[in-house]
Design a protein around this motif. Sequence first.
Motif, PDB file in Angstrom:
ATOM      1  N   ASP A 145       0.751  -1.173  -0.086  1.00 16.90           N
ATOM      2  CA  ASP A 145       0.028  -0.052  -0.037  1.00 16.90           C
ATOM      3  C   ASP A 145       0.864   1.300  -0.072  1.00 16.90           C
ATOM      4  N   ALA A 146       0.461   2.289   0.454  1.00 18.30           N
ATOM      5  CA  ALA A 146       1.185   3.599   0.531  1.00 18.30           C
ATOM      6  C   ALA A 146       2.434   3.509   1.380  1.00 18.30           C
ATOM      7  N   ARG A 147       2.435   2.480   2.060  1.00 22.62           N
ATOM      8  CA  ARG A 147       3.741   2.313   2.903  1.00 22.62           C
ATOM      9  C   ARG A 147       4.974   1.544   2.283  1.00 22.62           C
ATOM     10  N   LYS A 148       4.857   1.326   1.193  1.00 23.42           N
ATOM     11  CA  LYS A 148       5.809   0.347   0.420  1.00 23.42           C
ATOM     12  C   LYS A 148       7.177   1.461   0.192  1.00 23.42           C
ATOM     13  N   ASN A 149       8.128   0.953   0.609  1.00 21.23           N
ATOM     14  CA  ASN A 149       9.444   1.620   0.499  1.00 21.23           C
ATOM     15  C   ASN A 149       9.513   2.833   1.622  1.00 21.23           C
ATOM     16  N   GLN A 150       8.702   2.959   2.251  1.00 25.20           N
ATOM     17  CA  GLN A 150       8.659   3.718   3.381  1.00 25.20           C
ATOM     18  C   GLN A 150       9.362   3.481   4.678  1.00 25.20           C
ATOM     19  N   PRO A 151      10.072   4.291   5.391  1.00 30.34           N
ATOM     20  CA  PRO A 151      11.032   3.898   6.662  1.00 30.34           C
ATOM     21  C   PRO A 151      10.078   3.060   7.738  1.00 30.34           C
ATOM     22  N   ILE A 152      10.568   2.057   8.431  1.00 29.47           N
ATOM     23  CA  ILE A 152       9.444   1.327   9.383  1.00 29.47           C
ATOM     24  C   ILE A 152       9.342   2.248  10.446  1.00 29.47           C
ATOM     25  N   ILE A 153      10.701   2.572  10.797  1.00 29.49           N
ATOM     26  CA  ILE A 153      10.699   3.545  12.063  1.00 29.49           C
ATOM     27  C   ILE A 153       9.680   4.853  11.767  1.00 29.49           C
ATOM     28  N   GLY A 154       8.800   5.265  12.460  1.00 23.80           N
ATOM     29  CA  GLY A 154       7.845   6.311  12.352  1.00 23.80           C
ATOM     30  C   GLY A 154       6.608   5.622  11.707  1.00 23.80           C
ATOM     31  N   MET A 155       6.653   4.610  11.221  1.00 25.12           N
ATOM     32  CA  MET A 155       5.488   4.145  10.602  1.00 25.12           C
ATOM     33  C   MET A 155       4.178   3.851  11.385  1.00 25.12           C
ATOM     34  N   VAL A 156       3.059   4.224  11.004  1.00 31.28           N
ATOM     35  CA  VAL A 156       1.866   3.871  11.648  1.00 31.28           C
ATOM     36  C   VAL A 156       1.353   2.597  11.095  1.00 31.28           C
ATOM     37  N   PHE A 157       1.660   1.383  11.677  1.00 36.36           N
ATOM     38  CA  PHE A 157       1.345  -0.033  11.271  1.00 36.36           C
ATOM     39  C   PHE A 157       0.199  -0.679  12.032  1.00 36.36           C
ATOM     40  N   MET A 158      -0.474  -0.071  12.752  1.00 39.72           N
ATOM     41  CA  MET A 158      -1.739  -0.385  13.621  1.00 39.72           C
ATOM     42  C   MET A 158      -2.631   0.701  13.560  1.00 39.72           C
ATOM     43  N   SER A 159      -4.030   0.457  13.288  1.00 40.68           N
ATOM     44  CA  SER A 159      -4.952   1.383  13.475  1.00 40.68           C
ATOM     45  C   SER A 159      -6.247   0.924  13.508  1.00 40.68           C
ATOM     46  N   GLY A 160      -7.112   1.928  13.748  1.00 40.64           N
ATOM     47  CA  GLY A 160      -8.806   1.542  13.586  1.00 40.64           C
ATOM     48  C   GLY A 160      -9.331   0.833  14.859  1.00 40.64           C
ATOM     49  N   LEU A 161      -8.260   0.545  15.743  1.00 47.49           N
ATOM     50  CA  LEU A 161      -8.828  -0.232  17.084  1.00 47.49           C
ATOM     51  C   LEU A 161      -9.895   0.706  18.028  1.00 47.49           C
ATOM     52  N   LYS A 162     -11.027   0.160  18.336  1.00 50.64           N
ATOM     53  CA  LYS A 162     -11.927   0.677  18.958  1.00 50.64           C
ATOM     54  C   LYS A 162     -12.262  -0.135  20.424  1.00 50.64           C
ATOM     55  N   LYS A 163     -12.580   0.502  21.451  1.00 53.87           N
ATOM     56  CA  LYS A 163     -12.834  -0.044  22.656  1.00 53.87           C
ATOM     57  C   LYS A 163     -13.981  -0.823  22.444  1.00 53.87           C
ATOM     58  N   ASP A 164     -14.380  -2.143  22.786  1.00 55.26           N
ATOM     59  CA  ASP A 164     -15.488  -3.187  22.951  1.00 55.26           C
ATOM     60  C   ASP A 164     -15.248  -3.979  24.087  1.00 55.26           C
ATOM     61  N   GLY A 165     -16.051  -3.550  25.196  1.00 60.68           N
ATOM     62  CA  GLY A 165     -15.810  -4.087  26.390  1.00 60.68           C
ATOM     63  C   GLY A 165     -14.804  -3.931  26.853  1.00 60.68           C
ATOM     64  N   ASP A 166     -14.236  -5.038  27.013  1.00 59.59           N
ATOM     65  CA  ASP A 166     -12.709  -5.170  27.713  1.00 59.59           C
ATOM     66  C   ASP A 166     -11.493  -5.495  26.719  1.00 59.59           C
ATOM     67  N   ALA A 167     -12.159  -5.314  25.420  1.00 61.26           N
ATOM     68  CA  ALA A 167     -11.006  -5.622  24.363  1.00 61.26           C
ATOM     69  C   ALA A 167     -10.907  -4.185  23.312  1.00 61.26           C
ATOM     70  N   TYR A 168     -10.117  -3.991  22.533  1.00 62.55           N
ATOM     71  CA  TYR A 168     -10.217  -3.354  21.592  1.00 62.55           C
ATOM     72  C   TYR A 168     -10.176  -3.969  20.084  1.00 62.55           C
ATOM     73  N   THR A 169     -11.271  -3.809  19.388  1.00 68.53           N
ATOM     74  CA  THR A 169     -11.258  -4.463  18.284  1.00 68.53           C
ATOM     75  C   THR A 169     -11.457  -3.768  16.915  1.00 68.53           C
ATOM     76  N   GLY A 170     -11.781  -4.425  15.772  1.00 68.81           N
ATOM     77  CA  GLY A 170     -11.957  -3.614  14.530  1.00 68.81           C
ATOM     78  C   GLY A 170     -10.827  -2.910  13.891  1.00 68.81           C
ATOM     79  N   GLY A 171      -9.648  -3.366  14.141  1.00 66.05           N
ATOM     80  CA  GLY A 171      -8.478  -2.547  13.691  1.00 66.05           C
ATOM     81  C   GLY A 171      -7.775  -3.543  12.718  1.00 66.05           C
ATOM     82  N   GLU A 172      -6.381  -2.899  12.161  1.00 67.70           N
ATOM     83  CA  GLU A 172      -5.960  -3.983  11.433  1.00 67.70           C
ATOM     84  C   GLU A 172      -4.490  -3.464  11.792  1.00 67.70           C
ATOM     85  N   ILE A 173      -3.617  -4.527  11.379  1.00 65.61           N
ATOM     86  CA  ILE A 173      -2.146  -4.501  11.748  1.00 65.61           C
ATOM     87  C   ILE A 173      -1.132  -4.874  10.709  1.00 65.61           C
ATOM     88  N   LEU A 174      -0.038  -4.142  10.354  1.00 62.35           N
ATOM     89  CA  LEU A 174       0.504  -4.454   9.243  1.00 62.35           C
ATOM     90  C   LEU A 174       1.956  -5.352   9.906  1.00 62.35           C
TER      91      LEU A 174
END
Length: 146
Positions: A75-104
Amino acid sequence: MKWIAYALAAAVSIAPAFADDSTPVGLWKNIDDVTGKPKALIRISENNGVLQGKIEQLFRAPTEDQNPKCEKCEDARKNQPIIGMVFMSGLKKDGDAYTGGEILDPDNGKVYKSKMHLSDNGKKLNVRGYIGVPMLGRSQVWLRQE
């Protein structure tokens, strides 16, 4: 006046000791589920109830590239530096967990669904990346640093 400066300096220096262990927001050390060794420091932040994670530091052998790029990302992260990269996003609280996100996974460039939950009184974060259903995936335990 001096005592005010000392009081402020003391308050700032002990602030990390009062980190909110009821939320994943903060700095985490992730532990590789295969090798059992530390892999990175990750900063989790929250914006409008949605969590994201950014890689702050990698733990790599001295002979390895210390600032690698995500060569296998598709995706848009191709050939981008890993340090400083947002690699996890979209997680929302769902009871005691955080769900609905994605991780690279920067090692293979694949993006997985993700969920996580705190354990050990907020000192550990159990992170799961999966395809389709949670039982088809991998888990890591991350350790709170601050």
